[in-house]
Motif scaffolding. Structure first.
Motif, PDB file in Angstrom:
ATOM      1  N   GLY A  56       0.735  -1.192   0.051  1.00 52.59           N
ATOM      2  CA  GLY A  56       0.015   0.084  -0.089  1.00 52.59           C
ATOM      3  C   GLY A  56       0.820   1.142  -0.004  1.00 52.59           C
ATOM      4  N   GLU A  57       2.206   1.241   0.384  1.00 50.65           N
ATOM      5  CA  GLU A  57       2.840   2.357   0.312  1.00 50.65           C
ATOM      6  C   GLU A  57       3.356   2.487  -1.069  1.00 50.65           C
ATOM      7  N   ASN A  58       3.507   3.918  -1.493  1.00 54.18           N
ATOM      8  CA  ASN A  58       3.997   4.205  -3.084  1.00 54.18           C
ATOM      9  C   ASN A  58       5.607   4.316  -3.118  1.00 54.18           C
ATOM     10  N   LEU A  59       6.101   4.089  -4.174  1.00 53.24           N
ATOM     11  CA  LEU A  59       7.683   3.931  -3.966  1.00 53.24           C
ATOM     12  C   LEU A  59       8.376   5.437  -3.944  1.00 53.24           C
ATOM     13  N   LEU A  60       7.542   6.383  -4.137  1.00 52.33           N
ATOM     14  CA  LEU A  60       8.162   7.744  -3.392  1.00 52.33           C
ATOM     15  C   LEU A  60       8.362   7.658  -2.017  1.00 52.33           C
ATOM     16  N   GLU A  61       7.376   7.323  -1.281  1.00 50.31           N
ATOM     17  CA  GLU A  61       7.482   7.268   0.294  1.00 50.31           C
ATOM     18  C   GLU A  61       8.293   6.252   0.560  1.00 50.31           C
ATOM     19  N   ALA A  62       8.576   5.041  -0.082  1.00 46.22           N
ATOM     20  CA  ALA A  62       9.357   3.917   0.155  1.00 46.22           C
ATOM     21  C   ALA A  62      10.710   4.477   0.080  1.00 46.22           C
TER      22      ALA A  62
END
Length: 153
Positions: A56-62
């Motif tokens: 559920g986390e997006n790649l930018l946040e990751a």
């Protein structure tokens, strides 16, 4: 023991919730059941980093949560193309939902656009994407930073 008028016994139920919401720490590692592995390859310095990304986390946040240098000038509001990534595996790219018109408009501004380009803020971690490898282009186009001055209407 008292803390601002509260006893430890009163605080204990709240402390047990911190793990459910991951509120007090961003450094806890997600378990294998609720995360996927994503590898970021940075063209600027040639570094390659594999991280666990919570579902559920997006790649930018990751990327930001793991100190990977992926710009996000608009902070994921779909108003720029600075979090542009290139999905390395066309089969995994095909498993992503189609980009909507707003994302396509921003991708048109991205540096080094390819057939498998996406905005990192729009790619959400799902089980089907486990093992994904993305390339971070060596440059971005950020008009606000790069000297773009909008003309009055």
């Amino acid at each position: 023991m008292w803390l601002y008028g509260l006893t430890v016994d009163m605080l204990q139920p709240l402390l047990s919730l911190r793990h459910a919401f991951n509120y007090f720490s961003t450094t806890s590692s997600p378990s294998a059941d609720d995360s996927i592995q994503v590898t970021f390859f940075d063209e600027k310095d040639g570094s390659e980093t594999t991280v666990a990304v919570p579902l559920g986390e997006n790649l930018l946040e990751a990327a930001h949560n793991n100190e990977i240098d992926l710009e996000g000038a608009c902070e994921g509001s779909l108003a720029c193309s600075t979090c542009h990534v290139i999905v390395q595996d066309p089969d995994l790219y095909a498993k992503l939902p189609e980009p909507d018109d707003d994302e396509n408009d921003m991708l048109d501004l991205a540096y080094g656009l390819t057939e498998t380009s996406r905005l990192g803020c729009q790619v959400l971690a799902t089980k089907e994407l486990d093992g994904m490898k993305v390339r971070i282009p060596s440059a971005t186009r950020n008009f606000a930073v790069d000297g773009y001055v909008p003309k009055p209407h």
